[in-house]
Design an enzyme around this catalytic site. Structure first.
Site, PDB file in Angstrom:
ATOM      1  N   HIS A   1      47.909  29.199  38.252  1.00 56.59           N
ATOM      2  CA  HIS A   1      46.309  29.700  37.886  1.00 56.59           C
ATOM      3  C   HIS A   1      46.457  30.526  37.506  1.00 56.59           C
ATOM      4  O   HIS A   1      45.993  31.901  37.701  1.00 56.59           O
ATOM      5  CB  HIS A   1      45.363  29.823  39.328  1.00 56.59           C
ATOM      6  CG  HIS A   1      43.756  29.477  38.905  1.00 56.59           C
ATOM      7  ND1 HIS A   1      43.439  30.854  39.665  1.00 56.59           N
ATOM      8  CD2 HIS A   1      42.857  29.981  37.704  1.00 56.59           C
ATOM      9  CE1 HIS A   1      41.903  31.410  38.785  1.00 56.59           C
ATOM     10  NE2 HIS A   1      41.784  30.271  37.678  1.00 56.59           N
TER      11      HIS A   1
ATOM     12  N   LYS B   1      48.116  35.182  36.455  1.00 52.06           N
ATOM     13  CA  LYS B   1      47.569  36.088  34.978  1.00 52.06           C
ATOM     14  C   LYS B   1      48.672  36.852  35.167  1.00 52.06           C
ATOM     15  O   LYS B   1      48.276  37.974  35.996  1.00 52.06           O
ATOM     16  CB  LYS B   1      46.432  36.515  34.920  1.00 52.06           C
ATOM     17  CG  LYS B   1      45.193  34.923  34.766  1.00 52.06           C
ATOM     18  CD  LYS B   1      44.655  35.226  35.569  1.00 52.06           C
ATOM     19  CE  LYS B   1      43.737  34.022  35.508  1.00 52.06           C
ATOM     20  NZ  LYS B   1      43.048  33.550  37.236  1.00 52.06           N
TER      21      LYS B   1
ATOM     22  N   ASP C   1      59.626  45.036  30.056  1.00 53.81           N
ATOM     23  CA  ASP C   1      60.703  45.882  30.041  1.00 53.81           C
ATOM     24  C   ASP C   1      60.664  46.466  32.017  1.00 53.81           C
ATOM     25  O   ASP C   1      61.755  46.972  32.188  1.00 53.81           O
ATOM     26  CB  ASP C   1      60.255  47.221  29.249  1.00 53.81           C
ATOM     27  CG  ASP C   1      60.210  47.397  28.188  1.00 53.81           C
ATOM     28  OD1 ASP C   1      60.781  46.009  27.115  1.00 53.81           O
ATOM     29  OD2 ASP C   1      60.131  47.992  27.393  1.00 53.81           O
TER      30      ASP C   1
ATOM     31  N   HIS D   1      32.993  37.441  37.655  1.00 54.76           N
ATOM     32  CA  HIS D   1      34.327  36.890  37.310  1.00 54.76           C
ATOM     33  C   HIS D   1      35.511  37.532  38.703  1.00 54.76           C
ATOM     34  O   HIS D   1      36.578  37.141  38.324  1.00 54.76           O
ATOM     35  CB  HIS D   1      34.867  36.884  35.479  1.00 54.76           C
ATOM     36  CG  HIS D   1      35.801  35.592  35.736  1.00 54.76           C
ATOM     37  ND1 HIS D   1      37.295  36.145  35.260  1.00 54.76           N
ATOM     38  CD2 HIS D   1      36.391  33.673  36.044  1.00 54.76           C
ATOM     39  CE1 HIS D   1      38.391  34.755  35.997  1.00 54.76           C
ATOM     40  NE2 HIS D   1      37.868  33.531  35.829  1.00 54.76           N
TER      41      HIS D   1
ATOM     42  N   LYS E   1      37.918  38.890  41.591  1.00 48.85           N
ATOM     43  CA  LYS E   1      38.298  38.354  42.284  1.00 48.85           C
ATOM     44  C   LYS E   1      38.424  39.862  43.494  1.00 48.85           C
ATOM     45  O   LYS E   1      40.037  40.029  42.968  1.00 48.85           O
ATOM     46  CB  LYS E   1      39.292  37.082  42.373  1.00 48.85           C
ATOM     47  CG  LYS E   1      38.376  36.336  41.168  1.00 48.85           C
ATOM     48  CD  LYS E   1      39.870  35.412  40.666  1.00 48.85           C
ATOM     49  CE  LYS E   1      39.997  34.758  39.395  1.00 48.85           C
ATOM     50  NZ  LYS E   1      38.773  33.983  39.077  1.00 48.85           N
TER      51      LYS E   1
ATOM     52  N   ASP F   1      36.854  47.500  55.028  1.00 45.73           N
ATOM     53  CA  ASP F   1      36.610  48.745  55.367  1.00 45.73           C
ATOM     54  C   ASP F   1      37.354  50.291  54.505  1.00 45.73           C
ATOM     55  O   ASP F   1      37.237  51.071  54.685  1.00 45.73           O
ATOM     56  CB  ASP F   1      37.125  49.244  57.089  1.00 45.73           C
ATOM     57  CG  ASP F   1      37.350  48.465  58.168  1.00 45.73           C
ATOM     58  OD1 ASP F   1      36.032  48.145  58.058  1.00 45.73           O
ATOM     59  OD2 ASP F   1      38.188  48.138  58.512  1.00 45.73           O
TER      60      ASP F   1
END
Length: 503
Positions: free
Chosen positions: A243, A245, A250, A421, A423, A428
Site C-alpha cells: 500500500h 506510495k 536521484d 482521503h 491519513k 498537541d
C-alpha cells in the site's frame, strides 16, 4: 499443516468437479462433500484456536466458518492464515533489518535528537528509533502538499529534473490522464539514460492495462508487479498488499503520502467530486531511509541488489533547525506492528489534543481504548472521516465505533466538501504522522505501509492549519441525533463491525 490444507483443497475441488460431471453419484457426493466441509471447518477452527489470535478475531473467523462453511472455508484459505505471514516474510524481515542497521545505524541516536522533544514525548522517540531501525533526521526539509493539483504539479516538476535515477512504488496506477502524463515523463527520462524502476501492486493496480506496462518496458523502464496473484484461492500472498506510495529522485528528493496515480485524485470522479488528500515532499538526509525502503522491496521482488553509494548517499546534506523527520516502514514482514504501536504511543503521549483524519477508521481495541481514555481525560480528541463511502462495508464498520467514542467525548466530523482521503495524526500541534497507513486493522496488520513522523517541524504547523480548514468544511456529528439512526442501519453497522478483524 500446509500440506494438509492443500490436500483438503484438492479433495474439495475434486468433489465439486465430480458433482457437476457425474450426476448419478449425486447422493454419495453430497454426503462426501458435507463430511469433507465439516472436517475442514473443524480443522481450521482448531488451527485458528492454536494460533492464539486476538479473541475478537478468533470469534469472527469461527462465526464465519460456522455460518457459511463453504464460503468461509475459501475465505480463510485466501485471507486467514497467520502462519503464512511468518513463513512468507521471515527472510525479507531479516534482510531488511540487516540493511537498515548497516546503512541507517551509522546515524547515531543523539542527545540532541532527544532534546528536540519535551520529556513526556521522549519515550515516543525511543520507541520510533527501536522499531523503525532509523534515527530521526535533523538534516531534512519537508513540505506539505495539499490535494492533487499541488501534489502532481510538484511530482511532475521534480521528475523532469531527474538525472540519474527515478524510483516509484505505488498501490494504484491507472491508465488515465494522470497516468499518461507520468508515463510520458518516465519514457522520456528512460530514453535519456535515467534509470527508472517502477514497483506497482498487482492487486491494487489489477485494472492497469498490459499495453501501458509494455510501453514503459519497451522504453527501458523496469516495471515490476508486487506479489502477482495467478490463482487467488491457492495464492499465499493475496492478503498482503503493498500500500506504499513512494517516489525517490536521484536520492535527494522524495515523496510519500496518500495519493496514488489516477484522475480521481484531481477530483475528476463524478461520484467523489472534490478529493481531499495530503502528500509530503522531502529533501535531504531522510530520503535515504525512503530509498532503502524502496530498494529492499525491489530486492524482494526481483533479487536485484542496488545497495550502492550511488543510491544511498544523498549529495544534499545541510543542518536544519526545522525539527526532526523520520521515515518508518510497517508491514507483515516485521516482528512488531510498527505503525500501530507508534500511533498508540502518539495518542497516549498527548497532553492537549489528538486530531486524526482517516478515510478508513477501524481501530483495534488498543487504539479504541486509548482514544476513549484520552477524551474522558479532557484531551481534545477529534476524528475526521468521510461523509460518503467508497467502500461500503468499511464505511459502515467505521460508523459502528462512533457511538462509544461520542459518548466518551470524542468529537467526530464528517467531511462534507467531497471525499476525504488524508491519513493524518497530529498530537498537541507538535507531533504528526503523514503517510500511507490508515487508522484501520488492514494497515496495522496486513499491508506494507510507510509513514513520515514529524517532530516540531514547520510542516506540522501546515498540517494543523489544513486540519482546521477541513473541520470548517465538515459537519460535526451530534450524539443524540446519531443515536436516532434507523434500526436497519444499526444492523448493517453491527454486521460490518463483526467483519472488522477481517477488513
Amino acid at each position: 499443516m500446509r500440506n494438509t490444507l492443500q490436500v483438503l483443497i484438492f479433495l474439495l475441488l475434486l468433489g465439486i468437479f465430480l458433482f457437476f460431471t457425474k450426476n448419478y453419484w449425486e447422493g454419495w457426493l453430497l454426503g462426501f462433500l458435507s463430511l469433507l466441509i465439516t472436517c475442514s471447518v473443524i480443522f481450521i477452527a482448531f488451527v485458528i484456536s492454536l494460533e492464539n489470535r486476538r479473541p475478537a478475531q478468533t470469534l469472527t473467523w469461527l462465526v464465519v466458518l460456522g455460518s457459511f462453511p463453504l464460503v468461509g472455508f475459501f475465505f480463510y484459505i485466501m485471507f486467514g492464515r497467520n502462519y503464512r505471514k511468518q513463513r512468507l516474510f521471515k527472510k525479507k524481515a531479516m534482510l531488511d533489518e540487516q540493511m537498515f542497521l548497516k546503512f541507517e545505524g551509522q546515524r547515531e541516536f543523539s542527545i540532541r535528537q532527544m532534546s528536540e522533544l519535551k520529556e513526556h514525548q521522549q519515550p515516543l522517540l525511543r520507541l520510533a528509533h527501536r522499531l523503525g531501525k532509523s534515527p530521526v533526521s535533523l538534516a531534512t526539509e519537508t513540505k506539505v502538499l495539499t490535494n492533487g493539483e499541488e501534489t502532481f504539479s510538484a511530482i511532475f516538476a521534480e521528475l523532469e529534473k531527474a538525472t540519474h535515477h527515478i524510483h516509484l512504488e505505488y498501490y494504484i496506477v491507472r491508465h488515465d490522464d494522470v497516468g499518461q502524463r507520468l508515463k510520458d515523463i518516465l519514457i522520456a527520462k528512460a530514453k535519456k539514460g535515467v534509470h527508472v524502476r517502477f514497483l506497482y501492486d498487482a492487486v491494487g493496480s489489477w485494472k492497469l492495462s498490459k499495453a501501458y506496462v509494455q510501453e514503459l518496458r519497451d522504453a527501458g523502464v523496469e516495471m515490476v508487479p508486487f506479489s502477482p496473484v495467478h490463482l487467488p484461492f491457492l495464492n499465499n500472498k493475496i492478503n498482503f498488499r503493498n500500500h506504499r506510495k513512494i517516489i525517490v529522485i536521484d536520492g535527494t528528493i522524495g515523496f510519500v503520502g496518500g495519493l496514488n496515480i489516477g484522475d480521481e485524485y484531481l477530483g475528476k470522479n463524478e461520484y467523489f467530486g472534490f478529493w481531499r488528500d495530503t502528500h509530503l515532499w522531502i529533501r535531504g538526509e531522510a530520503v535515504r531511509t525512503l530509498q532503502l525502503i524502496f530498494l529492499q522491496d525491489w530486492y524482494y521482488m526481483t533479487g536485484e541488489t542496488v545497495l550502492t553509494l550511488n543510491y544511498l548517499s544523498p549529495t544534499l546534506m545541510f543542518n536544519s533547525e526545522r525539527g526532526g523527520v523520520q521515515l518508518i516502514a510497517g508491514g507483515p514482514d516485521q516482528e512488531w506492528e510498527v505503525i500501530k504501536h507508534l500511533f498508540f504511543a502518539m495518542i497516549t503521549s498527548a497532553k492537549q489534543s489528538i486530531w486524526i483524519a482517516s478515510p478508513y477508521f477501524i481501530p483495534d481495541e488498543d487504539i479504541l481504548t486509548a482514544l476513549k481514555v484520552a477524551a474522558l481525560s479532557g484531551i481534545d480528541v477529534r476524528i475526521l472521516a468521510p461523509k460518503r463511502p467508497d467502500k461500503k462495508i468499511v464505511f459502515y464498520a467505521s460508523r459502528s465505533y462512533f457511538p462509544e467514542l461520542l459518548e466518551a467525548g470524542v468529537n467526530i466530523y464528517e467531511y462534507d466538501k467531497g471525499f476525504l482521503h488524508s491519513k493524518i495524526i497530529i498530537v498537541d500541534g507538535e507531533l504528526a504522522s503523514i503517510g500511507t497507513a490508515n487508522m484501520d486493522m488492514r494497515s496495522f496488520h496486513l499491508n506494507f505501509e510507510v509513514n513520515a513522523f514529524l517532530y516540531h517541524t514547520e510542516s506540522t504547523k501546515k498540517l494543523v492549519a489544513d486540519f482546521l480548514q477541513d473541520i470548517e468544511d465538515s459537519q460535526q456529528i451530534d450524539y443524540d441525533t446519531f443515536k436516532k439512526r434507523s434500526f436497519p442501519i444499526r444492523v448493517v453497522e453491527s454486521v460490518c463491525r463483526l467483519l472488522s478483524p477481517l477488513l
